[in-house]
Write an enzyme that holds these catalytic residues in place. Structure first.
Site, PDB file in Angstrom:
ATOM      1  N   ASP A  45       8.007   7.155  92.996  1.00 33.42           N
ATOM      2  CA  ASP A  45       8.950   7.708  92.022  1.00 33.42           C
ATOM      3  C   ASP A  45      10.104   6.732  91.811  1.00 33.42           C
ATOM      4  OD1 ASP A  45      10.632   9.218  90.520  1.00 33.42           O
ATOM      5  OD2 ASP A  45      11.164  10.628  92.115  1.00 33.42           O
ATOM      6  N   ASP A  49      12.676  11.767  89.625  1.00 28.73           N
ATOM      7  CA  ASP A  49      12.313  13.113  89.152  1.00 28.73           C
ATOM      8  C   ASP A  49      11.216  13.750  90.009  1.00 28.73           C
ATOM      9  OD1 ASP A  49      10.030  11.776  88.464  1.00 28.73           O
ATOM     10  OD2 ASP A  49      10.079  12.284  86.331  1.00 28.73           O
ATOM     11  N   ASP A  53       5.860   6.897  88.667  1.00 28.63           N
ATOM     12  CA  ASP A  53       6.041   6.319  87.327  1.00 28.63           C
ATOM     13  C   ASP A  53       5.910   4.794  87.424  1.00 28.63           C
ATOM     14  OD1 ASP A  53       8.560   5.469  88.367  1.00 28.63           O
ATOM     15  OD2 ASP A  53       9.363   7.449  87.891  1.00 28.63           O
ATOM     16  N   ASP A 219     -13.899   4.643  82.551  1.00 32.80           N
ATOM     17  CA  ASP A 219     -14.166   5.973  83.074  1.00 32.80           C
ATOM     18  C   ASP A 219     -15.540   6.471  82.607  1.00 32.80           C
ATOM     19  OD1 ASP A 219     -12.875   8.332  84.408  1.00 32.80           O
ATOM     20  OD2 ASP A 219     -13.234   9.281  82.461  1.00 32.80           O
ATOM     21  N   GLU A 278     -23.802   7.865  88.949  1.00 31.58           N
ATOM     22  CA  GLU A 278     -25.190   7.859  89.416  1.00 31.58           C
ATOM     23  C   GLU A 278     -25.216   7.458  90.876  1.00 31.58           C
ATOM     24  OE1 GLU A 278     -27.753   8.749  87.847  1.00 31.58           O
ATOM     25  OE2 GLU A 278     -26.942   8.778  85.818  1.00 31.58           O
TER      26      GLU A 278
HETATM   27  C1  NOJ Z   1     -13.549  10.270  86.352  1.00 34.55           C
HETATM   28  C2  NOJ Z   1     -12.134  10.303  86.840  1.00 34.55           C
HETATM   29  O1  NOJ Z   1     -12.034   9.511  88.007  1.00 34.55           O
HETATM   30  C3  NOJ Z   1     -11.813  11.759  87.093  1.00 34.55           C
HETATM   31  O2  NOJ Z   1     -10.573  11.898  87.756  1.00 34.55           O
HETATM   32  C4  NOJ Z   1     -11.843  12.503  85.775  1.00 34.55           C
HETATM   33  O3  NOJ Z   1     -11.654  13.882  86.024  1.00 34.55           O
HETATM   34  C5  NOJ Z   1     -13.207  12.325  85.078  1.00 34.55           C
HETATM   35  N1  NOJ Z   1     -13.631  10.961  85.087  1.00 34.55           N
HETATM   36  C6  NOJ Z   1     -13.119  12.766  83.626  1.00 34.55           C
HETATM   37  O4  NOJ Z   1     -12.400  11.834  82.875  1.00 34.55           O
END
Ligand code: NOJ
Length: 517
Positions: A45, A49, A53, A219, A278
Site C-alpha cells: 500500500d 488506503d 497500488d 490469461d 490444461e
Molecule cells: C485466471 C486468473 O489467474 C484467475 O484469477 C481469473 O479468475 C481467471 N483467469 C479468469 O480471468
C-alpha cells in the site's frame, strides 16, 4: 511434437540412474529470469488506503532488487469493477484509480528497468467486463458494429457451464438474447472469429509494448472462442460434473495465438507467457514454440496437493521427456499458499522448496510474500469473502436450501481469498523469515550457470529424498532435498548451500559434484 504416449515410453525406458536427458532449445532472456508475481491489490500500500497500488510496488523495487529477482509479473491493474479482482477489464489502456495512474505505471517501469528488473503484465483477451463500452454498445442494437464482438445466441445452444459455476449462458434483457461467459456473468467472452476483435486486441498489445513492457502473461489463452461452430456440441457430463471439452482449444486457436505472437514478437525481445488451462503436457507444449508462445505454465507440478518427492521426480522427468521448458512455482493468487498447503507451516520444508524452485530446471515464479513466509489468510466472515468463486458458491448453497453458516463454510473453501491477503511486510526481518535464504539462493543461482542454463544429469528419488544434478559446460552441481522427517547421510564436501532443521539436522544440500573434463 512428441505425443504423450511417446513421452511416457521415453520416461519408462530412461529408468532412474545415470540417464542424461537431451537438451531443449533455449532462446530468450526469460529462461534465465527469476520472476516474482505481484498481485497488485495486496502487495504493498503506497497511499495509505489499506490496499495495494502501483506506488506501493515502486516503493518495493529496491527490496526486490536486493532479493535478487530479475522479473516481475503484475496482475491486472486496469480500470475494472473488480468483480474478479481485475480480471474483468473495463478499459484496457489505463490504470484503475485505486491503483494509480498511467504516470505511476511509467515510473514503475522506469524504476524496475533501472534496477535490472523486467516487467511483464497480465493481459486478459478472452473476456471483458460487462461494463466495457464494447459490451454496452454490443447489447444496445443488433446493428451495432460491436454486436459481433461478443457471442450472442437467440436460444441457449449447448450445455456449457461457466468455469466458476452454473450455465455459461446469460440472458440480456436489452439485447433480448443470450451471451456467452466462460467465467462470471460479468466477464463476457470476446468473439475471436471477429477480425475487428483481433485488430482491437492487437492495438491494445501495441499500446503497452510502446510504453515499454517486456511481455505479457496471457490469461486463460487457450479458452479464446475461435470457432462458433463448436457451440453445437454439448460438453460431456460425468457423475454430474462437466468435462470442458469443446469450450477450449477450439479450431482456429493456434492461428489466433500466432496472430498475437506476430504482434508481440514484432518488438524484439518480448516475452509471451501463456496460462494454458490444461494438465496434458503434450497439449501445453503445442502452444509453445516459434511463432507461438515463448512459454506456458505447467500446473501439474505447481499445484500438487502434498509434498511428494516421487511425484516431483516423475513430473521433472515428464517435462524433460516432453521437451517442455518448465515454469516452476508452488503458489499463486489462484492457489493456496504452499507454506500451508505443502509445508504444513514447517519452515524447513519451505526452505527446501525454495532450494528446489531456484535450482531445478525451469523459470521460477515466486509468489509475493512466500519469502517471508506468508501464510494463507482465512476469511472469517461473509463480509470478507471477496473472491467471486467463493461468492458464487455461497449463493449456490443458499439456493439449494443450505443454512447461511453451511453456505459460508462451503464458500470459504472454494474461495481464493486465502492467498490474497496483504503482504505482512512488518514480518520481513523476523528471525524465521526466509528472505535471507531466498537472497542467498538467488545469489548462488546467479554465480553458477548450471543452475539456470544447465541440463539435468540424474534425477532420483527414494524414501522422501529427491536428488538431481544440473550440468553446464564443466560444472556439475548436485542437489539433495529430504522432504520427510528423516535426515539421511548426505555428502558434506564442496557444499554450496545447506538446509538444517530446527534440531540442527541436515535436510538439504547443494554441492559441487565435480568439474567435468
Ligand atoms: C485466471 C486468473 O489467474 C484467475 O484469477 C481469473 O479468475 C481467471 N483467469 C479468469 O480471468
Amino acid at each position: 511434437m512428441a505425443c504423450a504416449a511417446y513421452a511416457h515410453a521415453i520416461i519408462k525406458n530412461a529408468g532412474g540412474r545415470g540417464f542424461v536427458y537431451n537438451s531443449m532449445k533455449r532462446s530468450g532472456w526469460y529462461e534465465n529470469t527469476v520472476f516474482y508475481e505481484i498481485y497488485v491489490p495486496s502487495f504493498c500500500d503506497g497511499d495509505g488506503d489499506g490496499t495495494g497500488d502501483l506506488k506501493g510496488v515502486i516503493s518495493r523495487i529496491p527490496y526486490l532488487r536486493q532479493l535478487g529477482i530479475s522479473g516481475i509479473w503484475l496482475t491486472p491493474f486496469y480500470p475494472s469493477p473488480r468483480v474478479d479482482n481485475g480480471y474483468d477489464i473495463r478499459d484496457y489502456r489505463n490504470v484503475d484509480p485505486a491503483f494509480g495512474t498511467l504516470a505511476d505505471f511509467d515510473m514503475l517501469l522506469r524504476k524496475a528497468h533501472q534496477a535490472g528488473i523486467r516487467v511483464i503484465i497480465d493481459m486478459v483477451l478472452n473476456h471483458t467486463s460487462d461494463l466495457h463500452p464494447w459490451f454496452q454498445e454490443s447489447r444496445r442494437s443488433a446493428h451495432s458494429p460491436y454486436r459481433d464482438y461478443y457471442l450472442w445466441e437467440k436460444e441457449i445452444p449447448c450445455n456449457w457451464e461457466s468455469f466458476f459455476d452454473g450455465s455459461a449462458w446469460e440472458y440480456d434483457d436489452t439485447a433480448g438474447m443470450y451471451y456467452y461467459h466462460a467465467f462470471s456473468r460479468n466477464q463476457v467472452c470476446l468473439n475471436w472469429s471477429s477480425p475487428q476483435v483481433r485488430r482491437e486486441c492487437a492495438d491494445i498489445l501495441r499500446f503497452w509494448l510502446d510504453r515499454g513492457v517486456d511481455g505479457f502473461r496471457l490469461d486463460v489463452i487457450n479458452f479464446l472462442k475461435t470457432d462458433r461452430g463448436a457451440f453445437h456440441a454439448d460438453n460431456p457430463v460425468e457423475n454430474g460434473v462437466t468435462r470442458h471439452v469443446y469450450d477450449k482449444n477450439q479450431k482456429g486457436i493456434y492461428e489466433a495465438i500466432r496472430e498475437i505472437s506476430r504482434v508481440v514478437h514484432a518488438y524484439p525481445g518480448k516475452y509471451l507467457l501463456g496460462e494454458i488451462g490444461e494438465d496434458d503436457l503434450c497439449l501445453i507444449k503445442s502452444y509453445v514454440g516459434d511463432g507461438l508462445l515463448d512459454s506456458a505454465f505447467q500446473f501439474n507440478l505447481g499445484s500438487m496437493e502434498k509434498l511428494d518427492a516421487a511425484f516431483m521426480a516423475d513430473q521433472m522427468r515428464r517435462m524433460e521427456a516432453e521437451g517442455v521448458y518448465p515454469t516452476l512455482f508452488f503458489s499463486s493468487h489462484d492457489m493456496r499458499r504452499h507454506f500451508n498447503r505443502l509445508c504444513g507451516k514447517d519452515r524447513t520444508k519451505a526452505e527446501l522448496l525454495a532450494v528446489f524452485l531456484l535450482t531445478a530446471k525451469g523459470i521460477p515464479f515466486l509468489y509475493q510474500g512466500e519469502e517471508i513466509p506468508m501464510e494463507d489468510v482465512p476469511v472469517e466472515s461473509l463480509r470478507d469473502l471477496k473472491d467471486i468463486q467463493g461468492r458464487y458458491g455461497y449463493d449456490k448453497k443458499l439456493a439449494e436450501g443450505e443454512s447461511e453458516e453451511a453456505a459460508f463454510l462451503y464458500a470459504r473453501e472454494r474461495s481464493r481469498d486465502y492467498s490474497r491477503g496483504m503482504v505482512e511486510w512488518e514480518r520481513e526481518g523476523d528471525r524465521d523469515s526466509l528472505a535471507r535464504a531466498y537472497r542467498k539462493l538467488l545469489d548462488i543461482r546467479k554465480r553458477h550457470l548450471s543452475l539456470s542454463m544447465g541440463e539435468y544429469g540424474e534425477i532420483r528419488q527414494q524414501d522422501g529424498l529427491l536428488y538431481y544434478q544440473r550440468i553446464w559446460e564443466k560444472e556439475k552441481i548436485g542437489v539433495y532435498l529430504c522432504f520427510d522427517g528423516h535426515s539421511p547421510e548426505l555428502p558434506h564436501t564442496d557444499v554450496l548451500y545447506e538446509v538444517m532443521d530446527g534440531n540442527g539436522r541436515t535436510r538439504g544440500i547443494m554441492r559441487y559434484e565435480q568439474e567435468i573434463g
